[in-house]
Design a protein around this motif. Structure first.
Motif, PDB file in Angstrom:
ATOM      1  N   LEU A 160    -132.164   3.628  14.157  1.00 27.58           N
ATOM      2  CA  LEU A 160    -130.948   3.148  14.801  1.00 27.58           C
ATOM      3  C   LEU A 160    -130.920   3.651  16.237  1.00 27.58           C
ATOM      4  N   PHE A 161    -131.150   2.739  17.172  1.00 28.74           N
ATOM      5  CA  PHE A 161    -131.037   3.059  18.593  1.00 28.74           C
ATOM      6  C   PHE A 161    -129.582   2.971  19.014  1.00 28.74           C
ATOM      7  N   THR A 162    -129.174   3.895  19.889  1.00 29.69           N
ATOM      8  CA  THR A 162    -127.828   3.844  20.455  1.00 29.69           C
ATOM      9  C   THR A 162    -127.901   4.001  21.969  1.00 29.69           C
ATOM     10  N   ASN A 163    -126.832   3.568  22.643  1.00 34.52           N
ATOM     11  CA  ASN A 163    -126.770   3.602  24.101  1.00 34.52           C
ATOM     12  C   ASN A 163    -125.751   4.664  24.535  1.00 34.52           C
ATOM     13  N   PRO A 164    -126.225   5.833  24.990  1.00 35.26           N
ATOM     14  CA  PRO A 164    -125.307   6.921  25.356  1.00 35.26           C
ATOM     15  C   PRO A 164    -124.324   6.544  26.457  1.00 35.26           C
ATOM     16  N   VAL A 165    -124.745   5.715  27.403  1.00 38.86           N
ATOM     17  CA  VAL A 165    -123.855   5.318  28.499  1.00 38.86           C
ATOM     18  C   VAL A 165    -122.670   4.528  27.961  1.00 38.86           C
ATOM     19  N   LEU A 166    -122.932   3.565  27.079  1.00 39.19           N
ATOM     20  CA  LEU A 166    -121.850   2.758  26.520  1.00 39.19           C
ATOM     21  C   LEU A 166    -120.955   3.580  25.593  1.00 39.19           C
ATOM     22  N   LEU A 167    -121.562   4.504  24.842  1.00 41.18           N
ATOM     23  CA  LEU A 167    -120.748   5.339  23.966  1.00 41.18           C
ATOM     24  C   LEU A 167    -119.790   6.211  24.769  1.00 41.18           C
ATOM     25  N   GLU A 168    -120.264   6.742  25.890  1.00 41.56           N
ATOM     26  CA  GLU A 168    -119.385   7.540  26.744  1.00 41.56           C
ATOM     27  C   GLU A 168    -118.261   6.681  27.314  1.00 41.56           C
ATOM     28  N   THR A 169    -118.589   5.467  27.700  1.00 43.97           N
ATOM     29  CA  THR A 169    -117.572   4.553  28.212  1.00 43.97           C
ATOM     30  C   THR A 169    -116.517   4.253  27.155  1.00 43.97           C
ATOM     31  N   ALA A 170    -116.964   4.063  25.920  1.00 40.39           N
ATOM     32  CA  ALA A 170    -116.044   3.741  24.828  1.00 40.39           C
ATOM     33  C   ALA A 170    -115.319   4.974  24.302  1.00 40.39           C
ATOM     34  N   GLY A 171    -115.780   6.174  24.678  1.00 40.03           N
ATOM     35  CA  GLY A 171    -115.164   7.396  24.189  1.00 40.03           C
ATOM     36  C   GLY A 171    -115.453   7.681  22.733  1.00 40.03           C
ATOM     37  N   VAL A 172    -116.655   7.311  22.272  1.00 38.51           N
ATOM     38  CA  VAL A 172    -117.039   7.488  20.871  1.00 38.51           C
ATOM     39  C   VAL A 172    -118.312   8.338  20.808  1.00 38.51           C
ATOM     40  N   VAL A 190    -116.278   1.769  18.408  1.00 34.10           N
ATOM     41  CA  VAL A 190    -116.905   1.494  19.708  1.00 34.10           C
ATOM     42  C   VAL A 190    -116.348   0.208  20.295  1.00 34.10           C
ATOM     43  N   THR A 191    -116.262  -0.832  19.484  1.00 32.79           N
ATOM     44  CA  THR A 191    -115.734  -2.119  19.960  1.00 32.79           C
ATOM     45  C   THR A 191    -114.307  -1.964  20.471  1.00 32.79           C
ATOM     46  N   ASP A 192    -113.496  -1.226  19.749  1.00 33.13           N
ATOM     47  CA  ASP A 192    -112.116  -0.997  20.193  1.00 33.13           C
ATOM     48  C   ASP A 192    -112.088  -0.234  21.513  1.00 33.13           C
ATOM     49  N   GLY A 193    -112.949   0.791  21.623  1.00 29.60           N
ATOM     50  CA  GLY A 193    -112.980   1.590  22.844  1.00 29.60           C
ATOM     51  C   GLY A 193    -113.514   0.837  24.038  1.00 29.60           C
ATOM     52  N   ALA A 194    -114.342  -0.181  23.781  1.00 26.92           N
ATOM     53  CA  ALA A 194    -114.947  -0.950  24.880  1.00 26.92           C
ATOM     54  C   ALA A 194    -113.981  -1.959  25.472  1.00 26.92           C
ATOM     55  N   ALA A 195    -112.927  -2.294  24.757  1.00 23.95           N
ATOM     56  CA  ALA A 195    -111.883  -3.197  25.255  1.00 23.95           C
ATOM     57  C   ALA A 195    -112.435  -4.527  25.758  1.00 23.95           C
ATOM     58  N   GLY A 196    -113.398  -5.083  25.006  1.00 27.00           N
ATOM     59  CA  GLY A 196    -113.912  -6.406  25.339  1.00 27.00           C
ATOM     60  C   GLY A 196    -115.123  -6.423  26.251  1.00 27.00           C
ATOM     61  N   ALA A 197    -115.510  -5.250  26.792  1.00 26.55           N
ATOM     62  CA  ALA A 197    -116.662  -5.205  27.707  1.00 26.55           C
ATOM     63  C   ALA A 197    -117.983  -5.257  26.953  1.00 26.55           C
ATOM     64  N   PHE A 198    -118.001  -4.696  25.754  1.00 27.71           N
ATOM     65  CA  PHE A 198    -119.204  -4.715  24.915  1.00 27.71           C
ATOM     66  C   PHE A 198    -118.769  -4.448  23.481  1.00 27.71           C
ATOM     67  N   TRP A 199    -119.740  -4.400  22.567  1.00 33.29           N
ATOM     68  CA  TRP A 199    -119.442  -4.265  21.146  1.00 33.29           C
ATOM     69  C   TRP A 199    -120.231  -3.097  20.542  1.00 33.29           C
ATOM     70  N   GLY A 200    -119.798  -2.661  19.374  1.00 35.64           N
ATOM     71  CA  GLY A 200    -120.455  -1.532  18.728  1.00 35.64           C
ATOM     72  C   GLY A 200    -121.850  -1.829  18.233  1.00 35.64           C
ATOM     73  N   GLY A 201    -122.112  -3.100  17.946  1.00 35.87           N
ATOM     74  CA  GLY A 201    -123.432  -3.493  17.460  1.00 35.87           C
ATOM     75  C   GLY A 201    -123.427  -4.942  17.060  1.00 35.87           C
ATOM     76  N   LEU A 270    -124.792  -5.101  25.962  1.00 31.97           N
ATOM     77  CA  LEU A 270    -123.640  -5.743  25.335  1.00 31.97           C
ATOM     78  C   LEU A 270    -123.344  -5.154  23.958  1.00 31.97           C
ATOM     79  N   THR A 271    -124.274  -4.385  23.415  1.00 34.35           N
ATOM     80  CA  THR A 271    -124.031  -3.678  22.155  1.00 34.35           C
ATOM     81  C   THR A 271    -124.473  -2.229  22.330  1.00 34.35           C
ATOM     82  N   ALA A 272    -123.797  -1.352  21.636  1.00 36.85           N
ATOM     83  CA  ALA A 272    -124.082   0.082  21.771  1.00 36.85           C
ATOM     84  C   ALA A 272    -125.044   0.592  20.721  1.00 36.85           C
ATOM     85  N   SER A 273    -125.482  -0.261  19.803  1.00 39.60           N
ATOM     86  CA  SER A 273    -126.431   0.179  18.776  1.00 39.60           C
ATOM     87  C   SER A 273    -127.282  -0.987  18.317  1.00 39.60           C
ATOM     88  N   GLU A 274    -128.454  -0.640  17.767  1.00 39.88           N
ATOM     89  CA  GLU A 274    -129.383  -1.659  17.280  1.00 39.88           C
ATOM     90  C   GLU A 274    -130.276  -1.053  16.214  1.00 39.88           C
TER      91      GLU A 274
END
Length: 432
Positions: A160-172, A190-201, A270-274
């Motif tokens: 499971l790859f994750t994106n630290p930059v997006l997680l910090e932005t989402a506060g997760v 993550v999706t809630d924290g991103a407020a429409g800018a990106f998604w959790g996965g 556009l997604t914080a995990s894969e």
């Protein structure tokens, strides 16, 4: 001597079609005694691999190093892009003139071996092909019907790859592990924290590998050695229905995925995990571009604690043609390309994380490659035996599974219809 033959532009990619291979006899009979190689015999070998100019230069260096030890073996190497490589092999297989040594993909190993096109390597193991640097689970990867036909150059595992930059932005925080439901809940945060800018996965139920992971946790499998499925319609229905909450707003909408093709949601930020194979990291970082210098890499969700659901898969293998006139020299070349310290130093992780401990020790690992190495060590307790070599037609079923996942994400098909279509396709593939 190293001869490069470039692929012609515009060759169509063949997808899902089974190769029409003609079985070839001769050349591959196993010797009764341990084979040896005469270092004074003048031999010419053909070597074929897929890749680009970068990989070609690495093979050039490796062949030069090989010739320092074996000046009597001339290696003529050719390379093509991946689809063109297999189109060329199909033509050669029909004519009985495959190259002596081939870089090989796992998904074709059963088809070529069962058609008598590949050399039995067992007589060469432990002598011309060193086995001490290769763990038994790695050696087992190249076995079809109790016969070794390929030697893995490198391995990868599902992660499971994750994106630290997006997680910090989402506060997760980073996903700390847990069940598939826990992972879905984490994506929702993550999706809630991103407020429409990106998604959790993305919807994990669109990948057949995640289904396989769950089946392995239940002491089952996708397909047995004999091509029998290890699941029924009810189990597949349950799996695809588990993705419904993700398709209902938690995961990236399919339309957004289509808009960024040929890139994906993860390497388009556009997604914080894969969930995918762990050797995809370098490509993800390259796709993300400036501002992204690292990725997270953690174990996939758990279906059943203590299950041996993960396994090592070969990034690629080396095989020898059954019709080679010089099996001992070919085995010597394979051993060098897989096991030698020179191969590890030259290729690094270009072919994936080296499977041979000798080659791995000599490889200069960049931070991401070291991260993959550490990750595979961290999941040792979850690593089980690799499944049987993929059945003939597995690629067709994998692609059908993906396509149905796309339709489920678009909402143009029901789970019931998707299951019906997949089982119809499976019936055709398994009984052709």
């Amino acid at each position: 001597m190293f001869n490069k033959k470039r692929a012609l532009a515009g060759v169509a990619i063949a997808t899902g079609a089974a190769l029409a291979l003609a079985g070839c006899a001769g050349g591959g009979d196993s010797p009764d005694t341990a084979p040896t190689f005469d270092p004074n015999e003048e031999v010419t070998l053909d070597l074929a691999f897929w890749g680009n100019d970068v990989r070609a230069e690495l093979y050039n260096e490796a062949i030069d190093a090989f010739n320092e030890e074996y000046p009597n073996i001339t290696v003529n190497a050719t390379f093509l892009g991946f689809p063109e490589f297999w189109e060329k092999r199909q033509t050669e297989a029909a004519g009985g003139n495959l190259p002596d040594v081939m870089q090989f993909d796992y998904s074709y190993l059963r088809q070529y071996s069962e058609n008598g096109l590949l050399l039995d390597l067992d007589p060469y193991l432990g002598n011309l092909i060193e086995t001490d640097p290769l763990p038994q689970n790695i050696l087992d990867i190249g076995v079809v019907g109790d016969v070794t036909y390929g030697i893995a150059t490198s391995t990868n595992a599902w992660g499971l790859f994750t994106n630290p930059v997006l997680l910090e932005t989402a506060g997760v925080d980073e996903f700390e592990g847990g069940s598939w439901d826990d992972y879905t809940d984490w994506m929702a945060d993550v999706t809630d924290g991103a407020a429409g800018a990106f998604w959790g996965g993305a919807d994990y139920s669109g990948r057949i590998q995640n289904f396989e992971l769950q089946l392995r946790s239940e002491d089952s499998y996708l397909f047995s050695e004999d091509g029998e499925p290890g699941f029924d319609e009810e189990r597949l229905t349950e799996f695809w229905e588990s993705g419904a909450p993700i398709r209902d707003g938690i995961g990236i909408p399919q339309q957004r995925v289509e808009e960024v093709l040929p890139k994906g949601g993860f390497d388009s930020a556009l997604t914080a995990s894969e969930l995918t194979w762990d050797n995809f990291g370098a490509g993800y970082l390259a796709g993300l571009g400036e501002g992204y210098t690292e990725l997270g890499l953690v174990a996939p969700p758990v279906t059943k604690e203590g299950a041996k659901d993960l396994y090592l898969k070969p990034s690629m293998l080396h095989t020898i043609s059954a019709n080679t006139e010089h099996p001992e020299a070919a085995a010597t070349l394979v051993n060098f390309l897989v096991n030698s310290p020179q191969s590890g130093e030259i290729f690094g992780t270009n072919r994936g994380l080296p499977a041979s401990e000798t080659a791995l020790d000599a490889a200069d690992l960049d931070p991401l490659a070291q991260q993959v190495k550490d990750y595979e060590a961290s999941i040792a307790d979850r690593l089980g035996d690799a499944p049987p070599v993929p059945i003939v037609g597995y690629g067709t079923l994998e692609e059908k599974f993906r396509q149905l996942g796309v339709e489920l994400n678009f909402g143009t098909i029901t789970v019931e219809d998707a299951v019906s279509q997949f089982f119809s396709e499976m019936d055709v593939v398994l009984n052709q």
